[in-house]
Each structure stands twice: as C-alpha cells, then as structure tokens.
Write a protein that holds these residues in place. Structure first.
Motif, PDB file in Angstrom:
ATOM      1  N   ARG A 156       0.804  -1.120  -0.157  1.00  0.00           N
ATOM      2  CA  ARG A 156       0.047   0.073   0.052  1.00  0.00           C
ATOM      3  C   ARG A 156       0.983   0.856  -0.096  1.00  0.00           C
ATOM      4  NH1 ARG A 156      -5.217  -0.749   4.084  1.00  0.00           N
ATOM      5  NH2 ARG A 156      -6.544  -1.599   2.546  1.00  0.00           N
ATOM      6  N   THR A 169       0.486   5.059   7.530  1.00  0.00           N
ATOM      7  CA  THR A 169       0.721   3.612   6.676  1.00  0.00           C
ATOM      8  C   THR A 169       1.550   2.722   7.476  1.00  0.00           C
ATOM      9  OG1 THR A 169       0.632   2.664   4.422  1.00  0.00           O
ATOM     10  CG2 THR A 169       2.128   4.687   5.177  1.00  0.00           C
ATOM     11  N   MET A 184      -4.916   0.055  -2.948  1.00  0.00           N
ATOM     12  CA  MET A 184      -3.474   0.555  -2.923  1.00  0.00           C
ATOM     13  C   MET A 184      -3.329   1.962  -1.841  1.00  0.00           C
ATOM     14  SD  MET A 184      -0.843   1.327  -5.792  1.00  0.00           S
ATOM     15  CE  MET A 184       0.916   1.195  -5.353  1.00  0.00           C
TER      16      MET A 184
END
Ligand code: FAD
Length: 443
Positions: free
Chosen positions: A45, A61, A427
């Motif tokens: 990702r 993230t 993504m």
C-alpha cells in the motif's frame, strides 16, 4: 544479522504515529510514478502525507509513505485567467507568498497555512464566510498518479465525475501531482477582534455572518464570553507596506499570546480543577484588536500549542441550537475544558465528499490540549452533531464509520464508483480509509 528499523512518522498533534516501510521524498512526477509502480509490483500500500496537520491517522500507513516536501514548486502563474498551477506539496503559506508577488491571492483559506495544498484539498479544508466555499472549490484542474502508474488529467470539462471525486478524496484515489487553482486579485483584510457575550453572538449569528465577509467566534467554556472575529475585505493599505504591524506586533500576537495560552494549558495540566478559574482569567484579559494586512497574513495564524480537535459541518440553520446544546452538555457532565469552541460558516458546494455538499453550512470545532484525554468530551459532542445530521471534518477526530457516514452524503455511491475505477485494489487505502470509506470493493 542486521535488522533494519522502520522509520517512524508522527502527526502534528502528536496523537497518531506509524512505522511505514519507507518514507520517500520524490522531486518529480516521474519519481512518484516509479515509487507507485514499484509498490504495485510488490503488492504494497502507498500513502501520501502532506504536512501531517490532520488530527487523525488519515496519513498513517504500514506501507510506503510519500512526502512531497521536495515537490512543492509553482509551475505557472497566469495573471490573465487568474490561475496558478503548482506541484501538490506546496504549502498554503508558500503558495500565498508566491501569489502575492504576482498580485494574486487565494479566495479564502483556513486559520493556518502550514497545510500542503493537496492535504487541504483532500480533506475539504475550509475557512469562514457564508459567501465563500472551501479550498477544494478553488481547484479547476488536477493531475493524479494512479495505481497503474498512469497520470490522469481531470477538470470540470475533462472527466467531470472523476474531477468531483478528486476535489475531496481523502487521498484514497491516487497521488495528486499538480493542482490548478482559481485565484482572485490580491486583497487586504481589516480584522476586528473583540470579546462579546456568547449569547448575544448566538442571537445575532445570522446577521453577523451576513454583514461580514468572514465572521467567526471562539467561546470559552466555563464563561459567558466569546472572542468575535470579523474579517472584511478592504482597500485600506496594510501598515508599513504589508508586515502585520511589524516585529512588536509579532511578539505580542504570536509569541506572547501562544506562550500565555501554553502556560494556561500547563497550569490546567497541573490541576484540572483550576480550569474554570483559568478560563475566567483568560476571558477577562481578552481585548479589542484592530489590524489591517494582506489577506493570508490575517487568515493564517501561528499555532504553537498543540491540541486535539473535532469539527462538524452542520446545516447552517442548526448551528446556534447545537452550540447551545454543547454549552448545556458541558454544564451537565462537568467536563473541564481548557480550549475554546470555534464557530464558523461557509457556502455550500457540489463536491461529492465535501462536508458542505448541497447545503449552506456552519462549522463547530471543539479542542482539547494534546496532553489531555479527548474521547469522553468528543463523544458527547458527536452525539449532539449526529442529531443535527452533522458531517465530520475528514482531517479531524471523530468516531464515524462508512456505515454511519454513507447516508449523510448524497453523492457517496458516485464517489465509490470512481474509487473502484481508479484504485480497484485499495492501494491508497489505510486503516482510517477502510474505517470511514469502507472496503474499496463494497464501499
Ligand atoms: C493547527 C491546525 C489548524 C487547522 N485549521 C484548519 C482550518 O482552519 N480549517 C480546516 O478545514 N482545517 C483545518 N485544519 C485541518 C487541516 O487543514 C487538514 O487536516 C489538512 O488535511 C492538513 O493538510 P496536510 O497537508 O497536513 O495533510 P495531511 O494531514 O498530511 O494529509 C491529509 C490527507 O491528504 C492526503 N494527501 C496529502 N497530499 C496528497 C497528495 N499529494 N495526493 C493524495 N493524497 C494526499 C493524505 O494522504 C491524507 O489522506 C487545521 C489543522 C491544524 C493542525
């Protein structure tokens, strides 16, 4: 064996942090494309971070983090069409300075200028003023690097459905690469700040929003006092050619005010029961201030004390009632609150995930010092906002999920269709996006 430690990233408020696989700072669109393609090949990702000024984990993230601090140039200023094209990582302060040099300005901005233009757009960042829309509404075209590595161009004329989604996307569609903004001729603002009785401001809220270009107020819990700010466009010159009344005023406005405020928070930290007393002292020391300066210098304040914030967008007509309910709730619960409640207004727009979509909007923001627990207070405020069909600011704290948000956005499904088309594997999602937008396949 050498164990490579992951870098650590923390947001401005110091509330959320993460350990991405890497933090890259590309300096060109080609480099952005290369990072995205490499991540796609490895099934990782990707998340872009602006200035990290969102209060949530929206920019966190465990995958690849892209910072655009080296991708922040002005590409073109067109004085005839009053537009500017910039790389996505430019901050609003940098952009405002470049526009001022060209005799232009942004139509409206929020109360700080640290955000990147792409971060501000992605979360529907707004200022105040019932005749002015948010920053996303000032975008006329954009380019975005998609999960496939393709660079997509969109505007109201080219790919209009995609454009409406890109204007407020929470970063869930791809990497915004360049942005073209509609500007206005440079203007000065005459700002009048003065303490008032909060009930009087509530009674006159509609009138004050109508007669001022940019009206807002900050109410101090545990007092009956609010600081009203009326900012109006003026042809008056700024003193000594544009510095906000010079170094002395900077020491007073920024250093002393922020430090006094910081000291109050630390005193509150020492003993919570002092908060109502500290609030009353603060309210008593507020005074009338009048200043004129370049628009961005008036709008964008320095914020040296870090805090947590929740903000809700409500139908304009319900703002006054909702503020009164918050006042009653603080009284009933006995919460000790050392930060003010901020109340603003904005024009409606037609952007799918904008908090002002389809209705004249008012904003109510609540804050707590970042060393204090925010959840019990924010949950009580959120219950009030829910009853008024409130939409949370995408970059500020809230406890909603895709299931609770979907009914509040008439253009939810068209947005999700664009999301599935541009990022079919998710993504550009992270745990925040998964929570508030849902899974890309079913959201
Ligand atoms: C002190 C302070 C004052 C504030 N005042 C206001 C205010 O007056 N009005 C208001 O509405 N909000 C305000 N905010 C909130 C702030 O404007 C938003 O949270 C804004 O998103 C922060 O911008 P950023 O550049 O820090 O973005 P970040 O917080 O870093 O990122 C926000 C989102 O944008 C995405 N993103 C950033 N760049 C890109 C890109 N190039 N491509 C794709 N996605 C991208 C990120 O992935 C993330 O999802 C304030 C926040 C603070 C801390």
């Amino acid at each position: 064996m050498v164990i490579k430690r992951r870098p650590r990233w923390t947001n401005w408020a110091g509330i959320y942090s993460c350990r991405p696989l890497s933090i890259d700072s590309p300096a060109s669109e080609d480099e952005i494309v290369a990072i995205v393609l490499a991540a796609a090949e490895r099934g990782e990702r990707v998340k872009v971070v602006g200035s990290g000024h969102s209060f949530t984990d929206i920019a966190c993230t465990e995958g690849r983090l892209i910072k655009l601090d080296r991708y922040n140039k002005v590409l073109e200023v067109d004085r005839d069409t009053r537009t500017v094209r910039v790389q996505a990582g430019i901050t609003i302060l940098q952009l405002s300075a470049a526009l001022a040099a060209a005799g232009l300005a942004m139509e409206n901005i929020g109360d700080v200028g640290y955000q990147t233009i792409s971060g501000a757009i992605s979360t529907a960042t707004h200022g105040t003023g019932e005749r002015f829309r948010n920053i996303s509404s000032q975008v006329v075209a954009a380019t975005m690097v998609l999960a496939s590595g393709e660079v997509l161009h969109c505007s109201a004329a080219s790919e209009p459905e995609i454009f409406k989604a890109v204007q407020v996307s929470l970063g869930s569609l791809g990497v915004l690469s360049t942005v073209t903004l509609r500007c206005v001729p440079a203007y000065n603002i005459r700002s009048v700040q003065q303490p008032n009785k909060v009930e009087e401001l509530l009674d006159r809220f509609d009138e004050l929003c109508a007669v001022n270009d940019h009206f807002e107020f900050f109410w101090w819990p545990h007092t009956e006092v609010a600081q009203a700010i009326s900012n109006n466009r003026t042809l008056d010159p700024a003193p000594d050619n544009g510095r906000r009344a010079g170094f002395g005023a900077w020491v007073n406005d920024i250093l002393l005010e922020n430090h006094t405020f910081g000291l109050i928070q630390r005193a509150a930290q020492l003993r919570r029961s002092w908060i109502p007393h500290l609030a009353r002292i603060t309210a008593r020391t507020m005074s009338r201030k009048v200043m004129t300066d370049r628009s961005d210098r008036i709008f964008a304040n320095e914020r040296l004390v870090r805090f947590a914030e929740m903000e809700y967008a409500l139908p304009r007509g319900q703002i006054v009632e909702a503020v009164r309910e918050i006042r009653a709730m603080i009284q009933r619960t006995g919460f000790l609150i050392s930060f003010p409640v901020e109340v603003r207004a904005a024009a409606q727009d037609d952007i799918s995930l904008s908090t002002a979509y389809g209705r004249p909007t008012g904003y109510i923001a609540v804050h707590v010092f970042n060393k204090f627990e925010f959840e019990p207070y924010f949950r009580e405020v959120e219950a009030i906002m829910n009853a008024h069909d409130g939409r949370p600011h995408w970059g500020k704290l809230h406890f909603q999920t895709a299931a609770t948000l979907r009914p509040r956005y008439p253009m939810w499904y068209p947005f999700m269709a664009v999301r599935r088309r541009l990022d079919p594997t998710g993504m550009f999602s992270n745990s925040y996006i998964d929570r508030v937008l849902g899974d890309v396949k079913h959201g």
